[in-house]
Scaffold this motif. Structure first.
Motif, PDB file in Angstrom:
ATOM      1  N   GLY A  44      38.897  44.381  44.188  1.00  0.00           N
ATOM      2  CA  GLY A  44      39.233  45.288  43.098  1.00  0.00           C
ATOM      3  C   GLY A  44      38.671  46.675  43.339  1.00  0.00           C
ATOM      4  N   PRO A  45      38.914  47.582  42.391  1.00  0.00           N
ATOM      5  CA  PRO A  45      38.373  48.937  42.521  1.00  0.00           C
ATOM      6  C   PRO A  45      36.841  48.925  42.531  1.00  0.00           C
ATOM      7  N   ASP A  80      30.352  44.858  41.876  1.00  0.00           N
ATOM      8  CA  ASP A  80      29.303  43.865  41.630  1.00  0.00           C
ATOM      9  C   ASP A  80      29.860  42.531  41.159  1.00  0.00           C
ATOM     10  N   VAL A  81      31.154  42.486  40.826  1.00  0.00           N
ATOM     11  CA  VAL A  81      31.752  41.264  40.308  1.00  0.00           C
ATOM     12  C   VAL A  81      32.646  40.578  41.341  1.00  0.00           C
ATOM     13  N   MET A  82      33.607  41.327  41.900  1.00  0.00           N
ATOM     14  CA  MET A  82      34.684  40.646  42.632  1.00  0.00           C
ATOM     15  C   MET A  82      34.859  41.057  44.091  1.00  0.00           C
ATOM     16  N   GLY A 131      41.134  33.139  41.311  1.00  0.00           N
ATOM     17  CA  GLY A 131      39.765  33.253  41.794  1.00  0.00           C
ATOM     18  C   GLY A 131      38.846  33.982  40.838  1.00  0.00           C
ATOM     19  N   TRP A 132      39.263  34.131  39.589  1.00  0.00           N
ATOM     20  CA  TRP A 132      38.490  34.886  38.597  1.00  0.00           C
ATOM     21  C   TRP A 132      37.314  34.076  38.072  1.00  0.00           C
ATOM     22  N   GLY A 133      36.215  34.764  37.842  1.00  0.00           N
ATOM     23  CA  GLY A 133      35.064  34.166  37.185  1.00  0.00           C
ATOM     24  C   GLY A 133      35.208  34.277  35.675  1.00  0.00           C
ATOM     25  N   ALA A 161      37.552  42.846  34.809  1.00  0.00           N
ATOM     26  CA  ALA A 161      38.283  43.012  36.072  1.00  0.00           C
ATOM     27  C   ALA A 161      39.663  42.368  35.985  1.00  0.00           C
ATOM     28  N   LYS A 162      39.724  41.187  35.402  1.00  0.00           N
ATOM     29  CA  LYS A 162      41.007  40.493  35.265  1.00  0.00           C
ATOM     30  C   LYS A 162      41.958  41.297  34.376  1.00  0.00           C
ATOM     31  N   ASN A 163      41.465  41.769  33.238  1.00  0.00           N
ATOM     32  CA  ASN A 163      42.318  42.552  32.334  1.00  0.00           C
ATOM     33  C   ASN A 163      42.809  43.833  32.992  1.00  0.00           C
ATOM     34  N   TRP A 164      41.945  44.462  33.783  1.00  0.00           N
ATOM     35  CA  TRP A 164      42.347  45.663  34.515  1.00  0.00           C
ATOM     36  C   TRP A 164      43.486  45.317  35.487  1.00  0.00           C
ATOM     37  N   HIS A 165      43.356  44.202  36.182  1.00  0.00           N
ATOM     38  CA  HIS A 165      44.366  43.809  37.164  1.00  0.00           C
ATOM     39  C   HIS A 165      45.692  43.402  36.526  1.00  0.00           C
TER      40      HIS A 165
END
Length: 153
Positions: free
Chosen positions: A78-79, A84-86, A114-116, A124-128
């Motif tokens: 991700g961006p 720190d997350v993905m 593969g999302w936590g 991050a998921k919502n952004w994607h």
């Protein structure tokens, strides 16, 4: 948890395949620079800031599997705001692209897994979700414009 989005593109499956798997074509609709090697564990690197390939990129990501012209699976980062997350190279998320031919075009199905479950992962998921919708909209409009490299055989 899976990000799932679909679109129908009035273009051949072969051209859409090439738009995802050729560096000089993916840069017409997705990222300004790319290095794609169409082979298992080949590079699948998109550079959203070509002046600094270590920032805002999928550097280090690999093509995991493919079946031309209908299936593509690759690692994803991700961006930078989600570093720190993905973006840990040991736990990258996975994107799967499936292409299904229809009489007047192609149905594209994108699945991103593969999302936590922490707050950072949810952001991050919502952004994607939004980013993939925008990317597929860009692909669709470029492919259906009838102009340029994406529309030509």
């Amino acid at each position: 948890m899976t990000v799932h989005t679909e679109t129908f593109i009035n273009s051949s499956i072969e051209l859409i395949w090439r738009a995802w798997t050729e560096s000089d074509r993916i840069t017409k609709w997705f990222a300004p620079a790319a290095e794609i090697q169409l082979k298992n564990y080949g590079k699948y690197e998109l550079y959203f800031d070509p002046t600094n390939k270590n920032s805002m990129s999928t550097i280090g990501c690999k093509l995991l599997d493919y079946e031309e012209p209908s299936f593509l699976e690759f690692q994803w980062k991700g961006p930078d705001e989600f570093n720190d997350v993905m973006n840990d190279e040991k736990e990258l998320t996975i994107v799967k692209i499936s292409l299904l031919p229809y009489e007047n075009g192609t149905k594209l199905i994108l699945e991103h897994t593969g999302w936590g479950t922490t707050d950072g992962w949810i952001k991050a998921k919502n952004w994607h979700i939004k980013a993939w919708e925008q990317a597929l909209s860009s692909l669709k409009s470029n492919m259906e414009s009838g102009e340029g490299i994406l529309s030509c055989n």
